[in-house]
Design a protein around this motif. Structure first.
Motif, PDB file in Angstrom:
ATOM      1  N   GLN A   1       4.002   5.861  -1.255  1.00  0.00           N
ATOM      2  CA  GLN A   1       2.905   4.601  -1.444  1.00  0.00           C
ATOM      3  C   GLN A   1       1.536   5.165  -1.447  1.00  0.00           C
ATOM      4  N   THR A   2       1.231   6.416  -0.853  1.00  0.00           N
ATOM      5  CA  THR A   2      -0.040   6.633  -0.485  1.00  0.00           C
ATOM      6  C   THR A   2      -0.717   7.796  -1.617  1.00  0.00           C
TER       7      THR A   2
ATOM      8  N   ALA B   1       8.160   6.984   2.831  1.00  0.00           N
ATOM      9  CA  ALA B   1       7.851   5.593   2.195  1.00  0.00           C
ATOM     10  C   ALA B   1       6.407   5.591   1.964  1.00  0.00           C
ATOM     11  N   ASN B   2       5.670   6.392   3.291  1.00  0.00           N
ATOM     12  CA  ASN B   2       4.225   5.892   3.418  1.00  0.00           C
ATOM     13  C   ASN B   2       3.548   7.093   2.327  1.00  0.00           C
TER      14      ASN B   2
END
Lengths: 322, 350
Positions: B210-211, B206-207
């Motif tokens: 999103q990044t 997820a990170n």
């Protein structure tokens, strides 16, 4: 019928009433004692659990920045730093905005808007923190990375002295993002507390001030806020207590890195985030103990903040009573 | 896609908060590694349809799995980090592998598609040490001639929890980079010099998603399920390989499973032209002196079924089933698990 007969018997003989009162009294006392026991129990088990860590590292645990599970070297400084920095960011933003909302609601808000706005603020306070966390990671962090952080780096990042606060690559996630999410979370808390506090100001004071030709700004600045200053500080401290312990939302957006960075854009961690992340997986006894020691540090920190808040609220009450 | 990731992320929190004790009596209870979670849940679904017995598996990380089995709150613990002979002895545990899989680097760089980027172990180690900080660094550019790399800072994402994936990943980095070996080391959690921490394979996925300009490492099934941009790797033989089932299988081809207590073989950085360098097996831990013999029998029945019938489901998610001769050895090992009455909870005629 029954009610009447009960009442009658109560009048005729005082003994049953006295007895039931005693039972009632001891039941409520027991309820109160349970809270105290739980508090003492939590404190005792924290101290007990943290003991191996403090025995190993001494008080230097508090100012050691290392957190290395491979060599079993642990220190609380990085999460402590992250906790304090994110809380400061949250307070710097939430306090003025919260007070603004409260003043608007008590002073200038049209009567029709007062209720819906008040309810909206209370609803905001009711959103579970995990929702703030998910929203923070999926919506807010990408927005921060694409727009806010590059802007901050290009502008404030070049200003001498405070420039280091806004240095580094934009990750989206980091201490600033965590602080902003925290600000949103405690904002309704501060706003509704402050609104209630402002309403305690006697209308006579306000009306006299307006009667003397003071402007709204002057009335609030020189009459309302000084009158409730202590209670206000107490309320703000209560919100700070909340910010210090907030876990889930922060864990999602802070970056969970045990590092101390000068830049508030950099990832960091807080005490509660570190515990939430690592507690179930801490493999060695000293690792677990260090995490419990972190919990003890947070417990004491929050206790100090809340005690200060209570003390100020009490002083305020004495003053208004006198 | 978004919803899947959302639920996955929510599940991270859910898995952590849910108490391992709150298990229905009929279900098999286990906790541990997130690495094999996709395949365990796929198996559990089919197994429940076939037998009516469910599996309550909490993907809380390998460290958590080891802790939970040691405190006996679950019937089996799961870990990607094999325990050594001493540790198994001390806690009277039996250890056996279930499947093998690959750990892949995943990136989120504008314009780069899955498999377009190539990295080698040393470059990966330097990125995670914070020595390579930009995507257009000469070391990355040299490996990727013709690929347009942005002049942007690399956002490093790692696990924030104790993780068997991290153990295998750092084991690989330490085997290719001296600095990593000496200064950082190999463990389920290390002191990361740079980067953001995220909880579980799901959290890292997820990170990274999103990044922008980020890099992370996840078990291959997570990259597959979330349509993430994985990279190819240069292996020990100096050959470029893509993360595929046959590359993971190649890493396991030479493994000598009986050489380690509890089959604790680490498959990182194995020789061979087609070998994926970050391959790992995942393990189950069970008590030899079972508190609840019947529960242990149910758990072993499940794994017996999975060895026999779980191959297709595993292949779909690019996990590699254990070879048959190893499974035979594993079942022999099960004979050591005894109930309160002192009788083995497993016999071949189950």
């Amino acid at each position: 019928m029954t009610a009447t007969s009960d009442y009658d018997s109560g009048v005729k003989s005082t003994r049953p009433v006295a007895q039931s009162d005693r039972i009632f009294g001891s039941l409520t006392l027991a309820a109160a004692v349970v809270v105290l026991l739980v508090l003492l129990g939590v404190f005792a088990s924290l101290v007990l659990g943290a003991w191996p860590a403090f025995k190993e590292y001494g008080l230097s645990f508090l100012w050691t920045a290392k957190w290395n599970p491979v060599t079993d070297k642990f220190g609380a400084l990085a999460p402590l730093y992250g906790t304090v920095v994110t809380s400061i960011i949250a307070m710097v933003i939430a306090v003025p905005v919260g007070l603004g909302i409260a003043i608007f609601l008590t002073e200038t808000c049209p009567r029709v808007l007062r209720r819906p706005l008040g309810i909206a603020i209370e609803l905001l306070a009711g959103i579970p923190s995990i929702i703030y966390g998910i929203w923070g990671l999926f919506v807010f962090a990408p927005f921060m990375q694409s727009y806010i952080q590059p802007f901050l780096i290009d502008t404030l990042g070049h200003v001498p002295v405070i420039g280091t606060l806004f240095a580094g690559p934009p990750y989206g996630i980091g201490m600033l993002t965590a602080g902003l999410i925290l600000a949103m979370m405690i904002l309704p808390f501060i706003a509704s507390l402050a609104r209630d506090i402002f309403q305690t100001v006697p209308p006579m004071l306000r009306e006299s001030a307006y009667g003397m030709g003071m402007t709204r700004w002057e009335v609030n600045r020189h009459i309302v806020i000084p009158h409730v200053r202590t209670a206000l500080v107490g309320g703000i401290m209560l919100s700070l207590g909340r910010a210090l312990g907030e876990t889930m939302a922060v864990t999602f957006v802070i970056g969970n890195a045990h590092r101390i960075s000068g830049s508030i854009l950099a990832p960091g961690t807080t005490i509660s985030a570190a515990i939430a992340n690592e507690f179930t997986e801490a493999t060695t006894p000293i690792y677990t103990s260090s995490l419990i020691a972190l919990g003890l540090v947070l417990f004491i920190l929050t206790f100090i903040v809340l005690a200060a808040a209570q003390w100020m609220l009490k002083r305020m009450k004495q003053k208004s009573g006198a | 896609m978004f919803i899947t990731r959302l639920t996955l992320t929510a599940a991270i929190a859910g898995a952590t908060l849910a108490s391992a004790a709150a298990v229905q009596a009929a279900d098999i209870s286990g906790a541990g590694a997130t690495f094999p979670y996709p395949i365990y849940s796929a198996w559990a679904k089919t197994y429940k349809e076939k037998t009516g017995t469910g599996l309550n598996y909490q993907a809380i990380g390998s460290g958590g799995g080891i802790k939970q089995i040691e405190s006996r709150t679950v019937t089996f613990g799961a870990s990607d980090k094999p325990l050594g002979g001493d540790e198994l002895e001390k806690n009277t545990l039996v250890q056996f592998p279930t499947v093998m899989g690959g750990i892949v680097p995943v990136v989120n760089v504008d314009g780069i598609k899955p498999g377009e980027l190539v990295l080698d172990g040393e470059t990966l180690a330097k990125i995670y040490e914070g020595k390579i900080t930009k995507w257009n660094d000469p070391a990355i550019a040299k490996l990727n001639e013709g690929v347009k790399l942005p002049d942007a800072a690399i956002a490093v994402v790692h696990r924030s929890d104790g993780s068997g994936t991290t153990f295998n990943y750092t084991y690989y980095l330490a085997s290719v980079d001296e600095t990593w070996k000496n200064d950082i080391g190999v463990s389920t959690a290390v002191e990361w010099p740079v980067g953001l921490g995220a909880k579980g394979n799901q959290g890292v996925a997820a990170n990274v998603d999103q990044t922008k300009n980020s890099i992370g490492y996840v078990e291959y099934a997570y990259a597959l399920q979330n349509n993430m941009t994985y990279t190819d790797m240069i292996n020990k033989a100096g050959k470029k390989v893509a993360p595929k089932a046959e590359a993971f299988a190649a890493a396991a081809a030479n493994a000598d499973w009986s050489s380690q207590p509890g089959f604790g073989v680490i498959l990182a950085n194995q020789p061979g032209d087609k070998t994926w360098p970050m391959t790992a097996a995942t393990f189950i831990l069970m008590h030899k002196d079972a508190k609840d013999g019947a529960a242990s029998t149910e758990a072993l029945k499940f794994f017996d079924w999975a060895y026999a019938n779980g191959g297709d489901a595993a292949a779909k998610l690019d996990y590699i089933p254990m070879p048959e001769n190893v499974v035979a050895q594993i079942k022999k090992e099960w004979g050591q698990i005894k109930g309160k009455d002192g009788n083995a909870v497993w016999s071949m005629n189950h």
